[in-house]
Write a protein that holds these residues in place. Structure first.
Motif, PDB file in Angstrom:
ATOM      1  N   ASN A  80       0.919  -1.154   0.036  1.00 29.65           N
ATOM      2  CA  ASN A  80      -0.098  -0.070  -0.120  1.00 29.65           C
ATOM      3  C   ASN A  80       0.773   1.215   0.020  1.00 29.65           C
ATOM      4  O   ASN A  80       0.406   2.400  -0.574  1.00 29.65           O
ATOM      5  CB  ASN A  80      -0.875  -0.063   1.231  1.00 29.65           C
ATOM      6  N   TYR A  81       1.994   1.138   0.737  1.00 30.49           N
ATOM      7  CA  TYR A  81       2.945   2.178   0.718  1.00 30.49           C
ATOM      8  C   TYR A  81       3.470   2.855  -0.911  1.00 30.49           C
ATOM      9  O   TYR A  81       3.695   3.601  -1.030  1.00 30.49           O
ATOM     10  CB  TYR A  81       4.005   1.900   1.501  1.00 30.49           C
TER      11      TYR A  81
ATOM     12  N   ARG B 281      -5.585   0.239  -3.792  1.00 32.74           N
ATOM     13  CA  ARG B 281      -4.813  -0.023  -2.470  1.00 32.74           C
ATOM     14  C   ARG B 281      -5.311  -1.414  -2.080  1.00 32.74           C
ATOM     15  O   ARG B 281      -6.301  -1.902  -2.713  1.00 32.74           O
ATOM     16  CB  ARG B 281      -5.367   0.745  -1.436  1.00 32.74           C
TER      17      ARG B 281
END
Length: 162
Positions: free
Chosen positions: A100-101, A108
């Motif tokens: 997700n980063y 996401r």
């Protein structure tokens, strides 16, 4: 008293009503799926369910959710069942957070009580017809990439020294 015939009044033809934003985006969703040749089914809540090419698995679900000014296009695709073992679950959650980063845009990874999902959400207020197929494609791509990422690197084979 005698009844008199009602005077004929000519009604002006009603101007066709402009569809709501929700209906417009739902039309864009259906058009994008049709152009891609993806058969879909619509449930009572307006979600479009799609099957993969084999007909065995769910590829993604598309809907316009929310009320009035709070509408969003939401595309989801299941990746895999949530691991049951504590160590495997912790490893999966860590990999989800790492991925997700790195994910750009509206996509996401997310979880519910049973499944890891790829999710793409886009505010309907600033969405155009070209954005709809892009959101669907991004979600399917993210589900495929997420499945590979969550598997992790393949363990190296240990070779025996002679």
């Amino acid at each position: 008293m005698a009844k008199t015939p009602a005077a004929k009044t000519s009604r002006t033809s009603a101007k066709p009503r402009k569809p709501t934003l929700r209906v417009q985006v739902q039309h864009d969703i259906d058009q994008a799926l049709a152009q891609a040749g993806i058969p879909s089914a619509i449930d009572s809540d307006g979600w479009r369910w799609m099957q993969d090419a084999s007909g065995k698995g769910l590829v993604g679900v598309v809907a316009v959710t929310g009320q009035r000014e709070d509408l969003s296009l939401r595309v989801v695709a299941p990746i895999m069942p949530l691991p049951t073992g504590q160590a495997a679950l912790l490893k999966a959650l860590r990999r989800i957070a790492e991925m997700n980063y790195e994910i750009p845009g509206h996509g996401r990874l997310a979880i519910d009580s049973r499944t890891i999902w790829a999710v793409v959400a886009h505010d309907v207020g600033d969405i155009g017809p070209d954005d709809v197929p892009n959101c669907i494609f991004d979600c399917v791509w993210l589900a495929q990439a997420g499945a590979e990422w969550l598997k992790g690197p393949k363990p190296k084979k240990v070779t025996k020294k002679r």
